[in-house]
Design an enzyme around this catalytic site. Structure first.
Site, mmCIF file in Angstrom:
data_model
loop_
_atom_site.group_PDB
_atom_site.id
_atom_site.type_symbol
_atom_site.label_atom_id
_atom_site.label_comp_id
_atom_site.label_asym_id
_atom_site.label_seq_id
_atom_site.Cartn_x
_atom_site.Cartn_y
_atom_site.Cartn_z
ATOM 1 N N LYS A 16 0.790 -1.164 0.062
ATOM 2 C CA LYS A 16 0.037 0.020 -0.159
ATOM 3 C C LYS A 16 0.877 1.126 0.190
ATOM 4 C CE LYS A 16 -2.130 -1.250 3.938
ATOM 5 N NZ LYS A 16 -1.525 -2.546 4.087
ATOM 6 N N ARG A 69 -9.966 0.377 9.140
ATOM 7 C CA ARG A 69 -9.544 -1.038 9.382
ATOM 8 C C ARG A 69 -10.515 -1.770 10.085
ATOM 9 N NH1 ARG A 69 -3.734 0.022 9.282
ATOM 10 N NH2 ARG A 69 -2.657 -2.012 9.174
ATOM 11 N N ARG A 109 11.517 -6.039 4.706
ATOM 12 C CA ARG A 109 11.448 -4.595 4.856
ATOM 13 C C ARG A 109 12.550 -3.722 5.705
ATOM 14 N NH1 ARG A 109 5.763 -1.726 5.427
ATOM 15 N NH2 ARG A 109 5.830 -2.902 7.519
ATOM 16 N N ARG A 117 11.539 -1.979 10.906
ATOM 17 C CA ARG A 117 10.151 -1.218 12.195
ATOM 18 C C ARG A 117 10.299 -2.433 13.178
ATOM 19 N NH1 ARG A 117 5.056 0.291 8.100
ATOM 20 N NH2 ARG A 117 3.921 -0.861 9.596
ATOM 21 N N ARG A 171 -0.452 -9.511 13.394
ATOM 22 C CA ARG A 171 -0.925 -8.328 12.465
ATOM 23 C C ARG A 171 -1.847 -9.152 11.243
ATOM 24 N NH1 ARG A 171 4.100 -5.386 10.648
ATOM 25 N NH2 ARG A 171 2.738 -4.059 9.221
HETATM 26 P P1 AP5 Z 1 4.873 -1.696 1.819
HETATM 27 O O1 AP5 Z 1 4.618 -0.883 0.802
HETATM 28 O O2 AP5 Z 1 5.775 -1.088 3.028
HETATM 29 O O3 AP5 Z 1 3.571 -2.302 2.171
HETATM 30 P P2 AP5 Z 1 2.185 -1.803 3.190
HETATM 31 O O4 AP5 Z 1 0.995 -2.355 2.490
HETATM 32 O O5 AP5 Z 1 2.449 -0.315 3.216
HETATM 33 O O6 AP5 Z 1 2.464 -2.507 4.582
HETATM 34 P P3 AP5 Z 1 2.478 -1.810 6.215
HETATM 35 O O7 AP5 Z 1 3.092 -2.731 6.971
HETATM 36 O O8 AP5 Z 1 2.917 -0.410 6.173
HETATM 37 O O9 AP5 Z 1 0.962 -1.907 6.428
HETATM 38 P P4 AP5 Z 1 0.117 -2.168 7.569
HETATM 39 O O10 AP5 Z 1 -1.313 -1.848 7.233
HETATM 40 O O11 AP5 Z 1 0.404 -3.079 8.362
HETATM 41 O O12 AP5 Z 1 0.592 -0.997 8.449
HETATM 42 P P5 AP5 Z 1 0.376 0.365 8.936
HETATM 43 O O13 AP5 Z 1 1.594 1.317 9.026
HETATM 44 O O14 AP5 Z 1 -0.879 0.949 8.086
HETATM 45 O O15 AP5 Z 1 5.547 -2.950 1.262
HETATM 46 C C1 AP5 Z 1 6.097 -4.063 1.923
HETATM 47 C C2 AP5 Z 1 7.421 -4.582 1.744
HETATM 48 O O16 AP5 Z 1 7.337 -5.265 0.484
HETATM 49 C C3 AP5 Z 1 8.500 -3.472 1.371
HETATM 50 O O17 AP5 Z 1 9.736 -3.927 1.597
HETATM 51 C C4 AP5 Z 1 8.292 -3.422 -0.362
HETATM 52 O O18 AP5 Z 1 9.716 -2.950 -0.752
HETATM 53 C C5 AP5 Z 1 7.851 -4.747 -0.662
HETATM 54 N N1 AP5 Z 1 6.998 -4.665 -1.683
HETATM 55 C C6 AP5 Z 1 5.903 -3.788 -2.067
HETATM 56 N N2 AP5 Z 1 5.319 -4.144 -2.980
HETATM 57 C C7 AP5 Z 1 5.813 -5.367 -3.777
HETATM 58 C C8 AP5 Z 1 5.600 -6.091 -4.808
HETATM 59 N N3 AP5 Z 1 4.775 -5.839 -5.710
HETATM 60 N N4 AP5 Z 1 6.603 -7.059 -5.163
HETATM 61 C C9 AP5 Z 1 7.597 -7.332 -4.073
HETATM 62 N N5 AP5 Z 1 7.855 -6.717 -3.134
HETATM 63 C C10 AP5 Z 1 7.051 -5.697 -2.991
HETATM 64 O O19 AP5 Z 1 -0.120 0.392 10.429
HETATM 65 C C11 AP5 Z 1 0.755 -0.100 11.441
HETATM 66 C C12 AP5 Z 1 -0.183 -0.226 12.723
HETATM 67 O O20 AP5 Z 1 -0.626 1.112 13.287
HETATM 68 C C13 AP5 Z 1 -1.213 -1.424 12.709
HETATM 69 O O21 AP5 Z 1 -0.585 -2.611 13.162
HETATM 70 C C14 AP5 Z 1 -1.996 -0.640 14.030
HETATM 71 O O22 AP5 Z 1 -1.362 -0.936 15.245
HETATM 72 C C15 AP5 Z 1 -1.817 0.890 13.882
HETATM 73 N N6 AP5 Z 1 -3.039 1.559 13.060
HETATM 74 C C16 AP5 Z 1 -2.849 1.823 11.759
HETATM 75 N N7 AP5 Z 1 -4.180 2.180 11.220
HETATM 76 C C17 AP5 Z 1 -4.917 1.945 12.176
HETATM 77 C C18 AP5 Z 1 -6.580 2.145 12.128
HETATM 78 N N8 AP5 Z 1 -7.125 2.544 11.177
HETATM 79 N N9 AP5 Z 1 -6.972 1.482 13.349
HETATM 80 C C19 AP5 Z 1 -6.430 1.084 14.191
HETATM 81 N N10 AP5 Z 1 -5.004 1.022 14.200
HETATM 82 C C20 AP5 Z 1 -4.271 1.363 13.214
#
Ligand code: AP5
Length: 225
Positions: A17, A92, A131, A164, A175
């Site tokens: 994402k 979410r 990552r 991270r 997660r």
């Molecule tokens: P990357 O682009 O970083 O993936 P992402 O989908 O953005 O993953 P996140 O881990 O950031 O998502 P998340 O939803 O768990 O975390 P968030 O920060 O929102 O890509 C991942 C890896 O793959 C990278 O190394 C990249 O290079 C590689 N890659 C990408 N595309 C690729 C491809 N096509 N092929 C190969 N490799 C690829 O949330 C973190 C925490 O915050 C949550 O756990 C929660 O505690 C809290 N939180 C956030 N939002 C809420 C909410 N709405 N409600 C409650 N708690 C929340």
């Protein structure tokens, strides 16, 4: 007003994402609102929100709905997001989705589309364990799939790359479990409302990007007709 792009990125952790958001915000000149980035910045600054959020994030759990909903509705009402937005990480849960619908309705806005990037659990585990993120620029790398030119250093400014806190194996598993239980039902929620667009996230980042960009461009054209 009718042609504003109001987009949500949905998908499991590690679906790509953030990777796609970086490209799409450039394509469509949209403000990017990432709950993960907002919460991690708050945690670094040790604000009240950040300290609370970190305790949940480090365990791989969701922060309480009321806390994150207030933060996001405020961001959506800011001047920056008045003409459209790309929302990553929100909603979410079903209560968050309902709160967003009410918030948008109150300001006579509507969602353009919900972009679901689909990736199986084994691929998520591979991606998150490899990552690395720049401490300064926030640029995301992968040790195998998207390595930096010099190991451990950001291509943009040479800053240090770190893992991270929530990318440890036991937290990744948690997660994923939370995603399946709390967030996956949103696919049906938005499908029923005719907003869901599905993308195969196992393809290369450029290919995923091409598909999403083409879909958004078409949606915008349809909206303008
Ligand atoms: P990357 O682009 O970083 O993936 P992402 O989908 O953005 O993953 P996140 O881990 O950031 O998502 P998340 O939803 O768990 O975390 P968030 O920060 O929102 O890509 C991942 C890896 O793959 C990278 O190394 C990249 O290079 C590689 N890659 C990408 N595309 C690729 C491809 N096509 N092929 C190969 N490799 C690829 O949330 C973190 C925490 O915050 C949550 O756990 C929660 O505690 C809290 N939180 C956030 N939002 C809420 C909410 N709405 N409600 C409650 N708690 C929340």
């Amino acid at each position: 007003m009718s042609s504003e792009l109001n987009l949500i990125l949905l998908g499991p952790p590690g679906a790509g994402k953030g990777t796609q958001a970086e490209r799409l915000t450039d394509d469509f000149n949209l403000p990017y609102i990432s709950t993960g980035e907002i919460l991690r910045a708050a945690a670094r600054d040790q604000t009240e929100l950040g300290t609370l959020a970190k305790s949940y994030m480090d365990r791989g759990e969701l922060v309480p709905d009321a806390v994150i909903t207030a933060v996001i509705l405020e961001a959506l009402n800011s001047a920056d997001a008045r003409d459209g937005f790309l929302l990553d990480g929100f909603p979410r849960t079903l209560p968050q989705a309902d709160a967003l619908a009410l918030g948008l309705e109150a300001s006579e806005r509507r969602l353009t589309a919900v972009i679901l990037i689909e990736v199986p659990d084994e691929e998520v585990e591979r991606r998150l364990s490899g990552r690395r993120v720049s401490v300064k620029t926030g640029r995301v790398y992968h040790v195998d799939f998207d390595p930096p030119k010099h190991e451990g250093r950001c291509d943009v400014d040479g800053s240090r790359l770190i893992q991270r806190d929530d990318d440890r194996p036991e937290t990744i598993a948690k997660r994923l479990a939370v995603y399946h239980a709390e967030t996956e039902p949103l696919a049906d929620y938005y499908e029923e409302r005719g907003l869901l667009r599905r993308f195969d996230g196992t393809r290369a980042p450029t290919e995923v990007h091409d598909h999403i960009r083409a879909t958004i461009a078409t949606l915008r054209l349809e909206d303008e007709l």
